[in-house]
Motif scaffolding. Structure first.
Motif, PDB file in Angstrom:
ATOM      1  N   ASP A   7     -21.312   7.964  -3.984  1.00  0.00           N
ATOM      2  CA  ASP A   7     -21.546   6.053  -4.749  1.00  0.00           C
ATOM      3  C   ASP A   7     -19.991   6.095  -4.860  1.00  0.00           C
ATOM      4  OD1 ASP A   7     -21.606   3.125  -5.331  1.00  0.00           O
ATOM      5  OD2 ASP A   7     -23.564   4.262  -5.937  1.00  0.00           O
ATOM      6  N   GLN A   8     -19.557   5.330  -4.341  1.00  0.00           N
ATOM      7  CA  GLN A   8     -17.444   5.108  -4.971  1.00  0.00           C
ATOM      8  C   GLN A   8     -17.453   3.527  -5.277  1.00  0.00           C
ATOM      9  OE1 GLN A   8     -16.796   7.405  -5.793  1.00  0.00           O
ATOM     10  NE2 GLN A   8     -15.711   9.070  -4.775  1.00  0.00           N
ATOM     11  N   SER A   9     -19.013   3.070  -5.112  1.00  0.00           N
ATOM     12  CA  SER A   9     -18.724   1.448  -5.725  1.00  0.00           C
ATOM     13  C   SER A   9     -17.203   1.363  -7.058  1.00  0.00           C
ATOM     14  CB  SER A   9     -19.513   0.481  -6.219  1.00  0.00           C
ATOM     15  OG  SER A   9     -20.461   1.154  -5.019  1.00  0.00           O
ATOM     16  N   VAL A  10     -16.262  -0.218  -6.676  1.00  0.00           N
ATOM     17  CA  VAL A  10     -15.586   0.085  -8.135  1.00  0.00           C
ATOM     18  C   VAL A  10     -15.468  -1.563  -8.312  1.00  0.00           C
ATOM     19  CG1 VAL A  10     -13.410   0.166  -8.348  1.00  0.00           C
ATOM     20  CG2 VAL A  10     -13.648   1.992  -6.788  1.00  0.00           C
ATOM     21  N   TYR A  11     -15.687  -1.827  -9.657  1.00  0.00           N
ATOM     22  CA  TYR A  11     -16.092  -3.089 -10.482  1.00  0.00           C
ATOM     23  C   TYR A  11     -16.295  -3.087 -11.600  1.00  0.00           C
ATOM     24  CZ  TYR A  11     -20.756  -1.299 -10.785  1.00  0.00           C
ATOM     25  OH  TYR A  11     -22.212  -0.299 -10.836  1.00  0.00           O
ATOM     26  N   CYS A  12     -15.770  -4.374 -11.909  1.00  0.00           N
ATOM     27  CA  CYS A  12     -16.443  -4.752 -14.083  1.00  0.00           C
ATOM     28  C   CYS A  12     -17.600  -4.655 -14.314  1.00  0.00           C
ATOM     29  CB  CYS A  12     -15.843  -6.261 -14.682  1.00  0.00           C
ATOM     30  SG  CYS A  12     -16.138  -6.204 -16.076  1.00  0.00           S
TER      31      CYS A  12
ATOM     32  N   CYS B  42     -23.703  12.503   6.639  1.00  0.00           N
ATOM     33  CA  CYS B  42     -23.023  12.110   6.988  1.00  0.00           C
ATOM     34  C   CYS B  42     -22.507  12.651   7.329  1.00  0.00           C
ATOM     35  CB  CYS B  42     -22.609  10.389   6.105  1.00  0.00           C
ATOM     36  SG  CYS B  42     -21.337  11.691   4.749  1.00  0.00           S
ATOM     37  N   ASP B  43     -21.380  11.535   9.069  1.00  0.00           N
ATOM     38  CA  ASP B  43     -20.190  12.002   9.500  1.00  0.00           C
ATOM     39  C   ASP B  43     -19.841  10.810   9.871  1.00  0.00           C
ATOM     40  OD1 ASP B  43     -18.227  13.577  10.923  1.00  0.00           O
ATOM     41  OD2 ASP B  43     -19.646  15.194  11.481  1.00  0.00           O
ATOM     42  N   ASP B  44     -18.269  10.478   8.975  1.00  0.00           N
ATOM     43  CA  ASP B  44     -18.265   9.426   9.586  1.00  0.00           C
ATOM     44  C   ASP B  44     -16.500   9.768  10.769  1.00  0.00           C
ATOM     45  OD1 ASP B  44     -15.975  10.350   8.215  1.00  0.00           O
ATOM     46  OD2 ASP B  44     -16.434   9.313   6.803  1.00  0.00           O
ATOM     47  N   GLY B  45     -16.199  10.807  11.164  1.00  0.00           N
ATOM     48  CA  GLY B  45     -15.462  10.978  12.319  1.00  0.00           C
ATOM     49  C   GLY B  45     -14.326  11.440  11.975  1.00  0.00           C
ATOM     50  N   ASN B  46     -14.498  11.847  10.554  1.00  0.00           N
ATOM     51  CA  ASN B  46     -12.854  11.888  10.090  1.00  0.00           C
ATOM     52  C   ASN B  46     -13.221  13.074   9.291  1.00  0.00           C
ATOM     53  OD1 ASN B  46     -13.144  10.375   7.891  1.00  0.00           O
ATOM     54  ND2 ASN B  46     -12.772   8.955   9.036  1.00  0.00           N
ATOM     55  N   ALA B  47     -12.349  14.054   8.796  1.00  0.00           N
ATOM     56  CA  ALA B  47     -12.652  14.890   7.352  1.00  0.00           C
ATOM     57  C   ALA B  47     -11.524  14.409   5.980  1.00  0.00           C
ATOM     58  CB  ALA B  47     -11.963  16.697   7.729  1.00  0.00           C
ATOM     59  N   GLU B  48     -11.703  12.900   6.196  1.00  0.00           N
ATOM     60  CA  GLU B  48     -11.410  11.877   4.957  1.00  0.00           C
ATOM     61  C   GLU B  48     -12.196  11.899   3.908  1.00  0.00           C
ATOM     62  OE1 GLU B  48      -8.814  10.023   6.352  1.00  0.00           O
ATOM     63  OE2 GLU B  48      -7.107  11.541   7.817  1.00  0.00           O
ATOM     64  N   THR B  49     -11.299  11.505   2.148  1.00  0.00           N
ATOM     65  CA  THR B  49     -12.975  10.672   1.701  1.00  0.00           C
ATOM     66  C   THR B  49     -12.128   9.300   1.433  1.00  0.00           C
ATOM     67  OG1 THR B  49     -13.134  12.427   0.592  1.00  0.00           O
ATOM     68  CG2 THR B  49     -13.498  10.986  -0.965  1.00  0.00           C
ATOM     69  N   GLU B  50     -13.069   8.152   2.077  1.00  0.00           N
ATOM     70  CA  GLU B  50     -12.405   6.860   1.910  1.00  0.00           C
ATOM     71  C   GLU B  50     -12.511   6.940   0.170  1.00  0.00           C
ATOM     72  OE1 GLU B  50     -14.141   7.726   4.708  1.00  0.00           O
ATOM     73  OE2 GLU B  50     -12.677   7.781   6.579  1.00  0.00           O
ATOM     74  N   THR B  51     -11.923   5.299   0.018  1.00  0.00           N
ATOM     75  CA  THR B  51     -11.777   4.124  -0.760  1.00  0.00           C
ATOM     76  C   THR B  51     -12.810   3.520  -0.494  1.00  0.00           C
ATOM     77  OG1 THR B  51      -9.865   3.432  -1.384  1.00  0.00           O
ATOM     78  CG2 THR B  51      -9.827   5.949  -2.457  1.00  0.00           C
ATOM     79  N   CYS B  52     -13.412   2.301  -1.946  1.00  0.00           N
ATOM     80  CA  CYS B  52     -13.776   1.408  -1.757  1.00  0.00           C
ATOM     81  C   CYS B  52     -12.698  -0.057  -2.777  1.00  0.00           C
ATOM     82  CB  CYS B  52     -15.275   1.617  -2.495  1.00  0.00           C
ATOM     83  SG  CYS B  52     -16.521   2.290  -2.170  1.00  0.00           S
ATOM     84  N   ALA B  53     -13.429  -0.321  -2.185  1.00  0.00           N
ATOM     85  CA  ALA B  53     -12.535  -1.953  -2.471  1.00  0.00           C
ATOM     86  C   ALA B  53     -13.198  -2.568  -4.032  1.00  0.00           C
ATOM     87  CB  ALA B  53     -13.307  -3.163  -1.700  1.00  0.00           C
ATOM     88  N   TYR B  54     -12.373  -3.134  -4.260  1.00  0.00           N
ATOM     89  CA  TYR B  54     -12.515  -3.328  -5.654  1.00  0.00           C
ATOM     90  C   TYR B  54     -13.338  -4.117  -5.301  1.00  0.00           C
ATOM     91  CZ  TYR B  54     -12.291  -4.752 -11.009  1.00  0.00           C
ATOM     92  OH  TYR B  54     -12.619  -4.851 -12.178  1.00  0.00           O
ATOM     93  N   GLY B  55     -14.604  -4.871  -6.863  1.00  0.00           N
ATOM     94  CA  GLY B  55     -15.606  -5.307  -6.845  1.00  0.00           C
ATOM     95  C   GLY B  55     -16.633  -5.248  -5.878  1.00  0.00           C
ATOM     96  N   ASP B  56     -16.598  -4.097  -5.212  1.00  0.00           N
ATOM     97  CA  ASP B  56     -17.643  -4.315  -4.125  1.00  0.00           C
ATOM     98  C   ASP B  56     -18.776  -3.135  -5.242  1.00  0.00           C
ATOM     99  OD1 ASP B  56     -19.252  -2.585  -2.164  1.00  0.00           O
ATOM    100  OD2 ASP B  56     -17.858  -2.345  -1.059  1.00  0.00           O
ATOM    101  N   SER B  57     -19.929  -4.092  -5.351  1.00  0.00           N
ATOM    102  CA  SER B  57     -20.849  -3.005  -6.382  1.00  0.00           C
ATOM    103  C   SER B  57     -21.821  -2.352  -5.311  1.00  0.00           C
ATOM    104  CB  SER B  57     -22.009  -3.826  -7.000  1.00  0.00           C
ATOM    105  OG  SER B  57     -22.437  -4.571  -6.988  1.00  0.00           O
ATOM    106  N   GLU B  58     -21.214  -2.421  -4.221  1.00  0.00           N
ATOM    107  CA  GLU B  58     -22.726  -1.048  -3.476  1.00  0.00           C
ATOM    108  C   GLU B  58     -22.178  -0.493  -2.118  1.00  0.00           C
ATOM    109  OE1 GLU B  58     -25.701  -3.742  -1.982  1.00  0.00           O
ATOM    110  OE2 GLU B  58     -26.283  -5.043  -3.792  1.00  0.00           O
ATOM    111  N   CYS B  59     -20.555   0.325  -2.557  1.00  0.00           N
ATOM    112  CA  CYS B  59     -19.544   0.931  -1.657  1.00  0.00           C
ATOM    113  C   CYS B  59     -20.617   2.768  -1.472  1.00  0.00           C
ATOM    114  CB  CYS B  59     -18.817   0.126  -1.892  1.00  0.00           C
ATOM    115  SG  CYS B  59     -17.316   1.425  -0.739  1.00  0.00           S
TER     116      CYS B  59
END
Length: 601
Positions: free
Chosen positions: A477-482, A449-466
């Protein structure tokens, strides 16, 4: 053993000193002085350095005088020898004066040593030691002549006490002329050592396969693997000329046919008279060999002779250069090293393309021509008779005003990861290259992938398909949920699922992680809770074992361990007062005080 010899040598060197003494008594005195260590008889320390210094200076003067006397005596002896006045009956005073040094046990005079004289051997000078320093390197020595430091310094292969010695069987070194047969304890056996061992059939002391002796029609030899095989026979009459033993070999041992029984050419009467007589195949007017027609007037191998008297010609193409042949490469092809008549040895530049010799062209010279730039139909020949092609952008050589030439007509991009670079374009000009790297917004190379930057993003809590793009342009896959198995945000626990568990069976009260990732009291499970769980066969909500219903006959009931068992039967006449009975005398007879329906009479 060498290290002990070295230690002994060092001790002796420290005691006696590195210089040679002029008298053995002086050596003993020096040793005695060294052993006394400068101590007086009463054990007190005695300073005699001044006296030793004076004695040393006097000894030096004596040595210089002896050297001078020795030189004068030598000159006198040479003069006397030239005059022929030697008198063997009279002692020579000059020799006595020159030989003032003591004789060592080995018969050497210590004055013959330039370095250390020890145990009758010189180390570091003349005599039987090295000429200018046989001492080890750490004593400033330089091994020469018969002095040595390692076995490699000696022809015998044995260096002991800095002197070359003969090999000694039992020193754990196979050297000198030792072999497995003469010294098996030092020299292990193997093929070629002259000793038949293990799986060897023979061992003649080498790893070569010999032929039979000349004259033997058959023999057995030892090959390179120490196996017995039939040897190659060579003898008179085998049809092959042995250059060392034979001048001819016609395949038989019959004489009077040009080649006698000894395989020697036998002249025939009349051979060489330029007339072909009976028995002659050729006659070149002489009785010489090696000119095609030999002394027996027979055609020699590799030659052709005319049917009439005349000179023979070598066979061109047989691979043997004979007679007037300039070359013979074993064929009669004209486009290789040798011409088809063996008259010319071809070379690059002779105008003849020799394909077999590796020539791709031959323009009659050894100069390298060049094509006009961009003349795509041009072909030239270089100094090695190799074809030179057209010159153009993309030929890999920077010529004719080109700024670069990378061997193609494409404009390359920068290597992946480089943010800028210079490349060679399709016109052989240097231009900025197209950069490709993680973060440029284009998925290239091995990027996922290439999202135009050299950073690693984080997902919002509860997003099970991030799914995010890391700083290395890899999809993760960095999904964060219960229920993701990681305790994050406001979670008190996370057991990897969204189910509220119950307590382990029979454990009593417990705390579990519920569907909202919070700690709560878990539902207990045990025998008697009214729910069949775990290994229970039944659970009737109590811990008792019931009896069968009254007058029901046989039945199955749930016991106190939640297992199905046979229930106790109850009926009138069983001898136990149960249910609505007022009595039970164990029978159904009336008139005995308890009626047949188990009531009192």
């Amino acid at each position: 053993m060498t290290k002990y010899v070295l230690k002994a040598w060092m001790i002796a060197w420290l005691v006696l000193g590195t210089g040679c003494t002029g008298n053995s008594n002086d050596v003993n005195s020096d040793v005695s002085a060294a052993e006394d260590g400068g101590l007086a008889e009463n054990g007190e320390e005695h300073d005699d350095s001044d006296s030793r210094s004076d004695e040393g200076e006097a000894a030096d003067r004596d040595n210089r005088e002896r050297d001078s006397n020795s030189s004068e005596a030598s000159d006198a002896r040479e003069d006397e020898a030239e005059d022929g006045n030697d008198d063997d009956d009279e002692p020579e005073a000059e020799d006595e004066e020159a030989s003032t040094g003591a004789m060592t046990p080995a018969g050497l005079e210590c004055d013959d040593c330039d370095g250390l004289c020890l145990f009758g051997f010189c180390f570091g000078g003349g005599g039987n030691g090295p000429s200018d320093g046989g001492l080890p390197d750490f004593f400033g020595g330089d091994p020469r002549d018969d002095g040595c430091q390692t076995d490699d310094d000696c022809e015998s292969g044995v260096c002991t006490f800095f002197s070359c010695r003969d090999p000694s069987c039992g020193d754990d070194v196979c050297n000198g002329d030792e072999t497995a047969s003469s010294c098996s304890e030092d020299c292990p056996s193997g093929c070629g050592d002259g000793v038949v061992t293990d799986d060897e059939e023979c061992d003649d002391g080498n790893t070569e396969t010999e032929a039979c002796e000349y004259g033997e029609e058959s023999c057995s030899v030892c090959d390179e693997g120490c196996k017995e095989i039939a040897g190659a026979a060579h003898y008179c009459g085998d049809g092959v000329i042995d250059a060392e033993e034979e001048t001819c070999d016609d395949g038989n041992t019959v004489s009077d046919d040009g080649c006698d029984a000894e395989c020697e050419v036998e002249p025939l009467d009349g051979c060489g008279d330029a007339e072909i007589d009976d028995g002659e195949v050729c006659d070149d007017g002489n009785a010489d060999n090696a000119d095609g027609c030999n002394a027996a007037c027979q055609v020699e191998e590799g030659w052709t002779c005319p049917a009439t008297p005349g000179s023979c010609q070598p066979v061109c193409g047989d691979g043997l250069t004979r007679g007037g042949e300039a070359c013979d490469d074993g064929n009669t092809e004209n486009e290789d090293y040798c011409s088809n008549d063996c008259a010319t040895a071809r070379t690059c530049g002779d105008g003849q393309v020799q394909n077999a010799a590796g020539e791709a062209c031959d323009d009659g010279n050894t100069e390298t021509e060049a094509c006009e730039y961009n003349d795509m139909e041009c072909s030239a020949c270089d100094s090695d008779c190799q074809a030179v092609g057209p010159r153009f952008c993309g030929d890999g050589e920077t010529t004719d005003g080109e700024q670069c030439d990378d061997g193609n007509s494409a404009t390359e991009a920068c290597p992946y990861g480089a943010t800028n670079c210079e490349v060679c374009d399709a016109n052989c000009r240097t231009v900025p290259g197209s950069a490709s790297y993680c973060g440029d917004g284009m998925t290239t190379h091995d990027e996922q992938c290439d999202d135009g930057n050299a950073e690693t993003e984080t997902c919002a809590y509860g997003d099970s398909e991030c799914v995010i793009c890391t700083a290395n342009c890899q999809s993760v896959d960095q999904s964060v949920y219960c229920g993701d198995g990681r305790v994050t945000n406001e979670e008190a626990c996370d057991d990897g699922n969204s189910v509220t568990e119950t307590c382990p069976y029979g454990s009593g009260a417990c705390t579990v992680c519920n569907a909202n990732c919070q700690l709560v009291a878990g539902e207990e499970r045990f025998c008697g809770d009214g729910e069949t769980t775990g290994d229970e066969q039944c659970d009737d909500g109590n811990g008792e074992t019931e009896a069968c219903p009254y007058n029901a006959g046989e039945c199955m009931v749930c016991n106190s361990d939640c297992e199905l068992v046979d229930g106790q039967e109850r009926f009138c006449g069983d001898g136990e007062t149960t249910h609505t009975e007022t009595c039970d005398d164990g029978n159904l007879v009336d008139g005995d005080g308890c009626s047949s329906d188990c009531n009192l009479e």
